[in-house]
Design an enzyme around this catalytic site. Structure first.
Site, PDB file in Angstrom:
ATOM      1  N   ASP A 549       1.307  -1.104  -0.099  1.00 55.15           N
ATOM      2  CA  ASP A 549       0.122  -0.370  -0.036  1.00 55.15           C
ATOM      3  C   ASP A 549       0.922   1.304   0.066  1.00 55.15           C
ATOM      4  OD1 ASP A 549      -1.883   1.728   0.667  1.00 55.15           O
ATOM      5  OD2 ASP A 549      -3.503   0.016   1.998  1.00 55.15           O
ATOM      6  N   GLU A 552       3.086   5.498  -3.623  1.00 54.07           N
ATOM      7  CA  GLU A 552       3.537   6.311  -4.143  1.00 54.07           C
ATOM      8  C   GLU A 552       4.714   6.894  -4.527  1.00 54.07           C
ATOM      9  OE1 GLU A 552      -0.912   5.660  -4.701  1.00 54.07           O
ATOM     10  OE2 GLU A 552       0.629   6.100  -2.471  1.00 54.07           O
ATOM     11  N   ASP A 626      -7.768   4.295  -3.323  1.00 53.17           N
ATOM     12  CA  ASP A 626      -9.621   4.705  -2.759  1.00 53.17           C
ATOM     13  C   ASP A 626     -10.212   5.511  -3.445  1.00 53.17           C
ATOM     14  OD1 ASP A 626      -7.618   2.942  -1.243  1.00 53.17           O
ATOM     15  OD2 ASP A 626      -6.845   4.826  -0.403  1.00 53.17           O
TER      16      ASP A 626
END
Length: 798
Positions: A549, A552, A626
């Site tokens: 997760d 980025e 998300d």
């Protein structure tokens, strides 16, 4: 004999007119341009990769850099090729492609074997170099522009939430963010591709940043020039807390919220902007509304945008207005922040000429040189094959991966997770993977990889029970470490952690907030230690797969891109700005290389929230982040996933049902409950025909039996969709084999199989699953039919 050799060598390097030189290398040529070249380029290099692929590099320095690409693998073997000069042009040929390089200005033109132009740099070379200094090191901002015929379409560029399929004439800002994945690969309808080999923030199309609304002439609601009337009203709408005139609406990041007026806390109010505007020049103006919460925008009484997004993860709406100078238009904006700290902005780009807007334009803010790969092919599949020749094959994933996954944010105890698996088994609903999302660790020990001993008293036993139920388990791991735990101390002692988030004293959002940072994925030692820590406490217990997760990296949400680059700088390899987009690539590499060393006979599988060029070789799939529980978000995933897959990375998925839920679905009335059920059914119908079939989200829970009670029509529909996916498994696994061995693409934009049909270029809500299924999801409430375009030349049946 010696004199003859010297003469021949001199002839080999002397070519073109005047004093132009080229030097032949083992796999190509280097051309020294005139020092007066308008482009700023001093040298251009062509390298033959294979018959279909040629690398082009151009530098404004005296020499090319010697950096090794993170994305492109070292290539072996060079096919036969020839080089010659014709007047002022160097001609390099393979069996498939001819590259023409103007010796005066460095312009490169690519032609096929019949002499047809496939791609041409802009006349004069189309190259721009602007010197910049980052952390004391010299770099360039680089810009390369190509001609593009009017009937050309562009695809790829990763995954973006703008609903666009064809990027011809569009602008795409290429940076990584939650629900935005940037892969600088362009696939043209003219049967070529361009891999732009740069890791910094880049741009496709118009490279200008968006500007404040003050670029327009603004009037308040009373007609006075100077700005729009901003009314900060109580939630009940009965009174105005603050009213003022604003000539800029820009509350996009956490620091920007300080510009909000005193006495108008977002948790207590809604905001309305009203007034009129005039353009200062005629032409197409490109607007961007960036919003979280509920936002509506009207121009001249016409509703342009109506969006909801969770307050901590805004989204963008892009729209264009063809305006006439001095012509007045009414504007009204309504914004409900929906829960406290939230974000909103409206900005624009003023007109540019249509020719420039429609060119193929690629820009990067930090580079040593312009560096791209031209890939020719007979169709999009051959272009993707060329991309994977350069960046690596996609492994065949574990067979269970192609089945159904269940997840939620989050299973708080091991009993919750085990009971979910047992419930699926009891009801005989097919299931292959259960996911343990974040915060299974003690609240103050993120990065420790420890299980909370109260909520997860026997993690090894839990994993063994999952396996005994013929199910696999994936676990969430972030590249994040709280200060003070043992893993933090081990990594920090070696210099493997970024320091600036700690220096800025940023706390996260868990409980009271904790100091934290991420590890430097560009450091080989850090990658090895990161895996060793995972192996010691997680893989050794039997974990099957990895949910990576925030890759980025999302070190701190809702900060400016400039601040985000600072937080991951310096890296082991150089400034954070230089390597900004490549973090997810190297993070996946950590796990892939680590696990294949420890368990070489076990297939690796990684799910990651971001991706970059070459990531498919590390057995990494990507999900779309998300997103929200809206029909709009659902529809946007179709083009997002299809463009991601044609970018060369074949495994993509999304949160079926959307991750974050509107409050009306948490305690629904009868009408909202009916919509919730129908939306989930439609989303499952879509998800079952994706490379990965996966349900996940915040409350309400997403287990099939939680969405609707057994025996209800909705329950029966959801179970039947799941069962359909399992009937498709032999087909899916055959596509997996084709993807590995033949570099195939499973989720396919219509252009991949219908490249000669221009009607498919702009279809944003259909795609092919393999060669046999045309998928056209229904993405609106209560729809019982929809129009479907059936490409020509096929025999279709329902």
């Amino acid at each position: 004999m010696k004199r003859c050799f010297i003469l021949l060598f001199a002839l080999a390097i002397l070519a073109g007119c005047g004093e132009q030189l080229y030097q032949k290398t083992g796999n190509g040529v280097v051309v020294q341009l005139k020092s007066s070249a308008k482009t700023g380029a001093k040298q251009v290099r062509l390298e033959v990769i294979n018959d279909n692929i040629i690398r082009v590099s151009a530098t404004a320095s005296d020499s090319f850099s010697d950096r090794e690409s993170l994305s492109v693998l070292a290539q072996t073997g060079v096919p036969q090729w020839t080089v010659d000069t014709q007047n002022d042009t160097l001609v390099l040929k393979t069996k498939v492609v001819t590259a023409l390089l103007c010796l005066a200005d460095g312009q490169v033109v690519f032609k096929d074997s019949l002499g047809n132009i496939l791609l041409s740099e802009l006349k004069g070379g189309g190259k721009t170099f602007e010197a910049v200094t980052l952390e004391g090191k010299p770099f360039f901002k680089v810009h390369q522009v190509f001609d593009s015929p009017a009937d050309e379409a562009f695809f790829g560029l990763g995954q973006h939430q703008d609903g666009q399929m064809n990027y011809k004439g569009q602008d795409v800002d290429l940076f990584q963010y939650n629900s935005k994945v940037s892969v600088p690969v362009v696939v043209s309808s003219k049967n070529y591709g361009v891999l732009w080999d740069n890791y910094s923030r880049s741009k496709f199309g118009d490279i200008r940043d968006y500007s404040p609304l003050s670029q327009l002439v603004l009037f308040d609601k009373m007609g006075k020039k100077g700005g729009l009337t901003a009314s900060y009203m109580r939630k009940d709408g009965k009174s105005v807390l603050v009213s003022r005139v604003e000539n800029s609406i820009y509350y996009e990041t956490i620091p920007d919220l300080a510009k909000l007026p005193e006495g108008a806390a977002l948790k207590d109010c809604n905001v309305t902007w009203e007034g009129d505007f005039e353009a200062k020049e005629s032409g197409v103006h490109k607007f961007r509304m960036y919003s979280a919460g509920y936002a509506k925008l009207w121009i001249d009484g016409k509703l342009i945008a109506d969006r909801w997004r969770q307050c901590w993860n805004p989204t963008s709406d892009l729209f264009r207005l063809d305006l006439v100078k001095g012509e007045k238009h009414n504007i009204r904006i309504e914004w409900d922040p929906d829960g406290g700290e939230s974000y909103f902005s409206l900005d624009l780009k003023t007109p540019i000429d249509a020719v420039s807007q429609n060119q193929l334009s690629l820009y990067s803010e930090c580079a040593h040189e312009i560096d791209y790969y031209f890939i020719a092919g007979q169709n999009a599949d051959e272009i993707v094959k060329g991309y994977r020749t350069l960046t690596g094959k996609a492994p065949i994933m574990p067979k269970w991966m192609y089945g159904f996954w269940q997840s939620r944010e989050r299973y708080k105890t091991q009993d919750e997770l085990l009971n979910a698996v047992k419930e699926y088994r009891k009801r005989q609903i097919p299931l292959d993977n259960i996911v343990l999302d974040w915060q299974y660790w003690p609240d103050d020990k993120w990065g420790s990889h420890d299980f909370d001993s109260i909520r997860f008293p026997d993690p090894k036993g839990m994993i063994d029970q999952v396996h005994a139920l013929n199910t696999h388990i994936m676990i969430s791991v972030w590249p994040k470490f709280y200060t003070g735990n043992d893993n933090f101390e081990k990594m920090n002692a070696k210099g493997y952690l970024f320091q600036r988030n700690l220096e800025m004293k940023h706390k996260d959002w868990v409980g009271p907030g904790y100091y934290n940072t991420f590890y430097d994925v560009f450091n080989p030692g850090a990658r090895q230690m990161f895996w060793d820590l995972m192996n010691d406490k997680l893989f050794s217990k039997g974990i099957d797969a990895w949910w990576m997760d925030a890759s980025e990296p999302d070190m701190h949400s809702n900060l400016s891109i400039e601040t985000r680059k600072e937080l991951m700088s310096p890296t082991y390899l150089g400034p954070g700005a230089e390597y900004f987009n490549a973090y997810p690539l190297e993070n996946a590499r950590s796990i892939f290389e680590g696990q294949t060393t420890v368990a070489p006979n076990q297939r690796v599988f990684i799910l990651t929230r971001s991706a970059f060029t070459g990531q498919q070789r590390y057995a990494a799939a990507t999900w779309s982040g998300d997103i929200g529980t809206t029909w709009h978000d659902m529809k946007a995933q179709i083009a997002a996933g299809a463009n991601f897959c044609i970018s060369g990375i074949p495994y993509w998925t999304m949160d079926i049902g959307g991750f974050a839920s509107q409050k009306r679905f948490e305690k629904p009335n009868a009408a909202d409950l009916d919509e919730w059920k129908e939306q989930n059914i439609r989303w499952h119908e879509f998800g079952a025909f994706c490379p990965i079939y996966r349900s996940h989200g915040q409350f309400p829970y997403r287990e099939i039996y939680e969405i609707s009670a057994e025996g209800t029509p909705a329950y029966k529909a959801l179970v039947s969709i799941d069962q359909l996916r399992y009937r498709l498994l032999p087909y899916m696994y055959s596509l997996a084999a084709r993807t590995h061995f033949d570099d195939y693409t499973i989720m396919r934009p219509l252009v991949m199989d219908n490249g000669n049909d221009p009607a498919v270029f702009n279809i944003t809500d259909q795609y092919m699953l393999g060669s046999s299924f045309l998928v056209a999801p229904i993405t609106s409430y209560k729809a019982r039919s929809r129009m479907v375009y059936l490409p020509k030349g096929k025999s279709w049946y329902n």
